[in-house]
Design an enzyme around this catalytic site. Structure first.
Site, PDB file in Angstrom:
ATOM      1  N   SER A 116       0.853  -1.197   0.000  1.00  0.00           N
ATOM      2  CA  SER A 116       0.000   0.000   0.000  1.00  0.00           C
ATOM      3  C   SER A 116       0.884   1.241   0.000  1.00  0.00           C
ATOM      4  O   SER A 116       2.009   1.202   0.538  1.00  0.00           O
ATOM      5  CB  SER A 116      -0.856   0.006   1.266  1.00  0.00           C
ATOM      6  N   TYR A 124      -2.481  -1.461  10.367  1.00  0.00           N
ATOM      7  CA  TYR A 124      -2.547  -1.683   8.909  1.00  0.00           C
ATOM      8  C   TYR A 124      -1.305  -1.111   8.228  1.00  0.00           C
ATOM      9  O   TYR A 124      -0.624  -1.805   7.467  1.00  0.00           O
ATOM     10  CB  TYR A 124      -3.818  -1.026   8.354  1.00  0.00           C
TER      11      TYR A 124
HETATM   12  N1  LIG Z   1      -8.576  -0.199  -1.672  1.00  0.00           N
HETATM   13  C1  LIG Z   1      -7.542   0.539  -1.298  1.00  0.00           C
HETATM   14  O1  LIG Z   1      -7.658   1.755  -1.145  1.00  0.00           O
HETATM   15  C2  LIG Z   1      -6.199  -0.117  -1.089  1.00  0.00           C
HETATM   16  C3  LIG Z   1      -5.078   0.715  -1.017  1.00  0.00           C
HETATM   17  C4  LIG Z   1      -3.831   0.138  -0.802  1.00  0.00           C
HETATM   18  C5  LIG Z   1      -3.711  -1.242  -0.660  1.00  0.00           C
HETATM   19  N2  LIG Z   1      -4.829  -2.015  -0.738  1.00  0.00           N
HETATM   20  C6  LIG Z   1      -4.651  -3.457  -0.563  1.00  0.00           C
HETATM   21  O2  LIG Z   1      -5.238  -4.162  -1.633  1.00  0.00           O
HETATM   22  C7  LIG Z   1      -5.602  -5.461  -1.204  1.00  0.00           C
HETATM   23  C8  LIG Z   1      -7.035  -5.741  -1.653  1.00  0.00           C
HETATM   24  O3  LIG Z   1      -7.910  -4.864  -0.962  1.00  0.00           O
HETATM   25  P1  LIG Z   1      -9.240  -4.277  -1.604  1.00  0.00           P
HETATM   26  O4  LIG Z   1      -9.121  -2.819  -1.576  1.00  0.00           O
HETATM   27  O5  LIG Z   1      -9.563  -4.962  -2.868  1.00  0.00           O
HETATM   28  O6  LIG Z   1     -10.292  -4.631  -0.446  1.00  0.00           O
HETATM   29  P2  LIG Z   1     -11.475  -5.688  -0.351  1.00  0.00           P
HETATM   30  O7  LIG Z   1     -12.435  -5.498  -1.465  1.00  0.00           O
HETATM   31  O8  LIG Z   1     -11.973  -5.604   1.038  1.00  0.00           O
HETATM   32  O9  LIG Z   1     -10.719  -7.074  -0.604  1.00  0.00           O
HETATM   33  C9  LIG Z   1      -9.993  -7.728   0.388  1.00  0.00           C
HETATM   34  C10 LIG Z   1     -10.124  -9.212   0.131  1.00  0.00           C
HETATM   35  O10 LIG Z   1      -9.332  -9.921   1.092  1.00  0.00           O
HETATM   36  C11 LIG Z   1     -10.057 -11.068   1.480  1.00  0.00           C
HETATM   37  N3  LIG Z   1      -9.682 -11.441   2.837  1.00  0.00           N
HETATM   38  C12 LIG Z   1      -9.720 -10.692   3.959  1.00  0.00           C
HETATM   39  N4  LIG Z   1      -9.368 -11.413   5.019  1.00  0.00           N
HETATM   40  C13 LIG Z   1      -9.112 -12.676   4.563  1.00  0.00           C
HETATM   41  C14 LIG Z   1      -8.728 -13.897   5.171  1.00  0.00           C
HETATM   42  N5  LIG Z   1      -8.550 -13.992   6.493  1.00  0.00           N
HETATM   43  N6  LIG Z   1      -8.541 -14.983   4.381  1.00  0.00           N
HETATM   44  C15 LIG Z   1      -8.730 -14.908   3.056  1.00  0.00           C
HETATM   45  N7  LIG Z   1      -9.106 -13.792   2.410  1.00  0.00           N
HETATM   46  C16 LIG Z   1      -9.302 -12.692   3.158  1.00  0.00           C
HETATM   47  C17 LIG Z   1     -11.532 -10.659   1.410  1.00  0.00           C
HETATM   48  O11 LIG Z   1     -12.356 -11.776   1.118  1.00  0.00           O
HETATM   49  P3  LIG Z   1     -13.220 -12.539   2.251  1.00  0.00           P
HETATM   50  O12 LIG Z   1     -13.787 -11.474   3.139  1.00  0.00           O
HETATM   51  O13 LIG Z   1     -14.241 -13.298   1.474  1.00  0.00           O
HETATM   52  O14 LIG Z   1     -12.251 -13.443   2.922  1.00  0.00           O
HETATM   53  C18 LIG Z   1     -11.558  -9.696   0.247  1.00  0.00           C
HETATM   54  O15 LIG Z   1     -11.906 -10.347  -0.952  1.00  0.00           O
HETATM   55  C19 LIG Z   1      -5.422  -5.472   0.318  1.00  0.00           C
HETATM   56  O16 LIG Z   1      -4.207  -6.104   0.655  1.00  0.00           O
HETATM   57  C20 LIG Z   1      -5.357  -4.011   0.676  1.00  0.00           C
HETATM   58  O17 LIG Z   1      -4.632  -3.768   1.844  1.00  0.00           O
HETATM   59  C21 LIG Z   1      -6.055  -1.488  -0.957  1.00  0.00           C
END
Ligand SMILES: NC(=O)c1ccc[n+]([C@@H]2O[C@H](COP(=O)([O-])OP(=O)(O)OC[C@H]3O[C@@H](n4cnc5c(N)ncnc54)[C@H](OP(=O)(O)O)[C@@H]3O)[C@@H](O)[C@H]2O)c1
Length: 246
Positions: free
Chosen positions: A138, A151
Site C-alpha cells: 500500500s 494496517y
Molecule cells: N482499496 C484501497 O484503497 C487499497 C489501497 C492500498 C492497498 N490495498 C490493498 O489491496 C488489497 C485488496 O484490498 P481491496 O481494496 O480490494 O479490499 P477488499 O475489497 O476488502 O478485498 C480484500 C479481500 O481480502 C479477502 N480477505 C480478507 N481477510 C481474509 C482472510 N482472512 N482470508 C482470506 N481472504 C481474506 C476478502 O475476502 P473474504 O472477506 O471473502 O475473505 C476480500 O476479498 C489489500 O491487501 C489491501 O490492503 C487497498
C-alpha cells in the site's frame, strides 16, 4: 513477468482489487484460482468465465494455508504465479488501553498470511518456469494514515519482506510489489479519501505496468508516487499532514 499462459493463485479474489486482477489476467489467457473466506463472492468472480476456479481459504489459519497449497499444487501442477492480495484495514484508537483483537488480526492476515502462503508454495514455485510472486502492499507503507496504525505497519513490513524475498529468490522467482494508492473497494470505506481512484481506472493503469518488459519490480500507478517517494523527495512531513488532515 509473463502476462499470459500462467496458472495464478490470487488471494482475496472475491472482491475489489483481487477480483479485478483475477478477471483481467484471466481475460489475457491465464488460468486463475481465486481464494478467500466467502465462497459466494468467489463464485461471483468466476461466474461465466473459463479457466477460473474458486477455493475457500482463511489466510488467518496456518493449517488451512498448508492444505490449500498442497491441494492447488496437486490439482494445478502448472501453478507458477502467486498474488498475495488479501488484506484487512481497521481503525484503531491508540489513546487508551484497548482490546488488541483488531491489531492482532491485521498482523496475522496482512503480514503472516503472505509469509505463510509464500512459504507453503516456495518449493513448488522455485521449480516452475516463469515463476512470480506479487505482494500487494500500500502507499500507506510509506506514509502512514494515523487512524489505521497496525494496517500501515503491516504494509511497511510487507514492503521490507518483499525486498528480502526478491533478493533471496533472484534468478528463481520474480518478486513484484504492487503498492496501490486509495482505490474504491470494500476495504474500510470509512477511511477512504475523496480522491480515491475508481477501481477500473486503477486496474487499467496496473495492467499496463504489468505488460512492461521487464515488469517493474514495483507496480506504482501515478497517484501513489507522492506517498511512495515522499521520504526520498523530501516531502514526507507534507504528505503526512495532507494524508491525516480531517
Ligand atoms: N482499496 C484501497 O484503497 C487499497 C489501497 C492500498 C492497498 N490495498 C490493498 O489491496 C488489497 C485488496 O484490498 P481491496 O481494496 O480490494 O479490499 P477488499 O475489497 O476488502 O478485498 C480484500 C479481500 O481480502 C479477502 N480477505 C480478507 N481477510 C481474509 C482472510 N482472512 N482470508 C482470506 N481472504 C481474506 C476478502 O475476502 P473474504 O472477506 O471473502 O475473505 C476480500 O476479498 C489489500 O491487501 C489491501 O490492503 C487497498
Amino acid at each position: 513477468m509473463k502476462t499470459s499462459e500462467n496458472t495464478m493463485l490470487v488471494t482475496g479474489g472475491g472482491s475489489g482489487i483481487g477480483r479485478e486482477l483475477a478477471r483481467r489476467f484471466n481475460a489475457l489467457g491465464n488460468t486463475v484460482i481465486v481464494v478467500g473466506r466467502r465462497l459466494e463472492t468467489l463464485e461471483a468472480t468466476i461466474a461465466g468465465r473459463r479457466n477460473m476456479h474458486a477455493m475457500v481459504l482463511d489466510v488467518e489459519d496456518p493449517e488451512a494455508i498448508t492444505a490449500l497449497a498442497d491441494r492447488v499444487v496437486a490439482e494445478y501442477p502448472s501453478l507458477n504465479v502467486l498474488i498475495n492480495n488479501a488484506g484487512i484495514m481497521r481503525r484503531e484508537d491508540l489513546t487508551r488501553t484497548r482490546d488488541l483483537h483488531d491489531s492482532e488480526q491485521t498482523v496475522v492476515t496482512n503480514l503472516l498470511g503472505p509469509i505463510r502462503l509464500t512459504n507453503a508454495l516456495t518449493d513448488h514455485l522455485v521449480n516452475q518456469p516463469d515463476a512470480a510472486i506479487v505482494n500487494v502492499s500500500s502507499g500507506l507503507a510509506f506514509v502512514p494514515l494515523s487512524s489505521t496504525p497496525t494496517y500501515n505497519a503491516t504494509k511497511a513490513a510487507l514492503h521490507s519482506y518483499t525486498v528480502s524475498l526478491r533478493e533471496q529468490l533472484k534468478g528463481k522467482i520474480e518478486v513484484i510489489e504492487l503498492a496501490p494508492p486509495a482505490v474504491h473497494t470494500e476495504l474500510n470505506p470509512a477511511s477512504r479519501p475523496a480522491h480515491a481512484m475508481p477501481l477500473d481506472e486503477f486496474i487499467d493503469e496496473v495492467m499496463a505496468l504489468f505488460r512492461g518488459q521487464p515488469t517493474p519490480r514495483e507496480i506504482l500507478v501515478e497517484q501513489v508516487n507522492f506517498l511512495r517517494w515522499a521520504e526520498r523527495d523530501g516531502h514526507f512531513d507534507q504528505a503526512l499532514e495532507m494524508l491525516n488532515a480531517h
